[in-house]
Design a protein around this motif. Sequence first.
Motif, PDB file in Angstrom:
ATOM      1  N   UNK A 239     -27.583  23.558  -0.861  1.00  0.00           N
ATOM      2  CA  UNK A 239     -27.584  23.811   0.580  1.00  0.00           C
ATOM      3  C   UNK A 239     -29.003  23.741   1.131  1.00  0.00           C
ATOM      4  N   UNK A 240     -29.962  24.367   0.447  1.00  0.00           N
ATOM      5  CA  UNK A 240     -31.348  24.320   0.912  1.00  0.00           C
ATOM      6  C   UNK A 240     -31.847  22.881   0.986  1.00  0.00           C
ATOM      7  N   UNK A 241     -31.477  22.038   0.019  1.00  0.00           N
ATOM      8  CA  UNK A 241     -31.888  20.634   0.045  1.00  0.00           C
ATOM      9  C   UNK A 241     -31.342  19.912   1.270  1.00  0.00           C
ATOM     10  N   UNK A 242     -30.090  20.158   1.607  1.00  0.00           N
ATOM     11  CA  UNK A 242     -29.506  19.532   2.802  1.00  0.00           C
ATOM     12  C   UNK A 242     -30.207  20.040   4.052  1.00  0.00           C
ATOM     13  N   UNK A 243     -30.401  21.350   4.158  1.00  0.00           N
ATOM     14  CA  UNK A 243     -31.055  21.913   5.344  1.00  0.00           C
ATOM     15  C   UNK A 243     -32.473  21.376   5.491  1.00  0.00           C
ATOM     16  N   UNK A 244     -33.193  21.228   4.382  1.00  0.00           N
ATOM     17  CA  UNK A 244     -34.561  20.711   4.435  1.00  0.00           C
ATOM     18  C   UNK A 244     -34.606  19.265   4.925  1.00  0.00           C
ATOM     19  N   UNK A 245     -33.547  18.500   4.698  1.00  0.00           N
ATOM     20  CA  UNK A 245     -33.496  17.122   5.185  1.00  0.00           C
ATOM     21  C   UNK A 245     -33.387  17.066   6.708  1.00  0.00           C
ATOM     22  N   UNK A 246     -32.853  18.130   7.312  1.00  0.00           N
ATOM     23  CA  UNK A 246     -32.654  18.134   8.759  1.00  0.00           C
ATOM     24  C   UNK A 246     -33.808  18.769   9.517  1.00  0.00           C
ATOM     25  N   UNK A 247     -34.431  19.773   8.936  1.00  0.00           N
ATOM     26  CA  UNK A 247     -35.507  20.437   9.669  1.00  0.00           C
ATOM     27  C   UNK A 247     -36.249  21.385   8.744  1.00  0.00           C
ATOM     28  N   UNK A 248     -37.339  21.912   9.255  1.00  0.00           N
ATOM     29  CA  UNK A 248     -38.072  22.955   8.547  1.00  0.00           C
ATOM     30  C   UNK A 248     -38.074  24.227   9.382  1.00  0.00           C
ATOM     31  N   UNK A 249     -36.962  24.492  10.051  1.00  0.00           N
ATOM     32  CA  UNK A 249     -36.875  25.619  10.970  1.00  0.00           C
ATOM     33  C   UNK A 249     -36.748  26.963  10.268  1.00  0.00           C
TER      34      UNK A 249
ATOM     35  N   UNK B 183     -23.420  19.810   9.698  1.00  0.00           N
ATOM     36  CA  UNK B 183     -22.175  20.312   9.108  1.00  0.00           C
ATOM     37  C   UNK B 183     -21.550  19.239   8.206  1.00  0.00           C
ATOM     38  N   UNK B 184     -21.501  17.997   8.669  1.00  0.00           N
ATOM     39  CA  UNK B 184     -20.940  16.919   7.852  1.00  0.00           C
ATOM     40  C   UNK B 184     -21.715  16.752   6.551  1.00  0.00           C
ATOM     41  N   UNK B 185     -23.038  16.816   6.619  1.00  0.00           N
ATOM     42  CA  UNK B 185     -23.862  16.661   5.415  1.00  0.00           C
ATOM     43  C   UNK B 185     -23.616  17.790   4.423  1.00  0.00           C
ATOM     44  N   UNK B 186     -23.487  19.018   4.918  1.00  0.00           N
ATOM     45  CA  UNK B 186     -23.239  20.159   4.032  1.00  0.00           C
ATOM     46  C   UNK B 186     -21.863  20.044   3.387  1.00  0.00           C
ATOM     47  N   UNK B 187     -20.846  19.709   4.164  1.00  0.00           N
ATOM     48  CA  UNK B 187     -19.493  19.572   3.616  1.00  0.00           C
ATOM     49  C   UNK B 187     -19.462  18.466   2.561  1.00  0.00           C
ATOM     50  N   UNK B 188     -20.121  17.346   2.837  1.00  0.00           N
ATOM     51  CA  UNK B 188     -20.142  16.242   1.870  1.00  0.00           C
ATOM     52  C   UNK B 188     -20.875  16.618   0.588  1.00  0.00           C
ATOM     53  N   UNK B 189     -21.956  17.393   0.699  1.00  0.00           N
ATOM     54  CA  UNK B 189     -22.758  17.737  -0.478  1.00  0.00           C
ATOM     55  C   UNK B 189     -22.160  18.892  -1.278  1.00  0.00           C
ATOM     56  N   UNK B 190     -21.622  19.917  -0.600  1.00  0.00           N
ATOM     57  CA  UNK B 190     -21.161  21.116  -1.295  1.00  0.00           C
ATOM     58  C   UNK B 190     -19.662  21.128  -1.574  1.00  0.00           C
TER      59      UNK B 190
END
Length: 113
Positions: free
Chosen positions: A16-26, A75-82
């Motif tokens: 999940x952290x890897x997917x979130x890091x691809x979208x932002x560093x918020x 959301x799509x990226x997280x669902x696809x990855x996890x």
Amino acid sequence: MKELEFIINGEKLEALKNVLDQFSNRGITLTSAMGYGHQHGLRQVYTRDDRQGVALLPKISVRTVVPDDEVDSLVDAVVNRLGTSSFGDGKIFVRNIEQAIRIRTNERDDDAL
């Protein structure tokens, strides 16, 4: 702006952290939790008088806030990855955020993210 809350199995945190890091560093906020979904968890007895116990599994709640236009693709990226199509993959909750303020600079809304 939307707050996304991901309730996941702890083994999926790095993915999940890897997917979130691809979208932002918020940034994220992480909370350990106990709970269950369709699988109804494990039976744990906390006292001798508690014969039925409580059915709970360890979970992690991860929260982040993103601009509205990033929600669907994230959301799509997280669902696809996890996603494994199995019970216990987790849940995503999306909530409206009315305002965000960065205390240090007084930046507002998307600039504060």
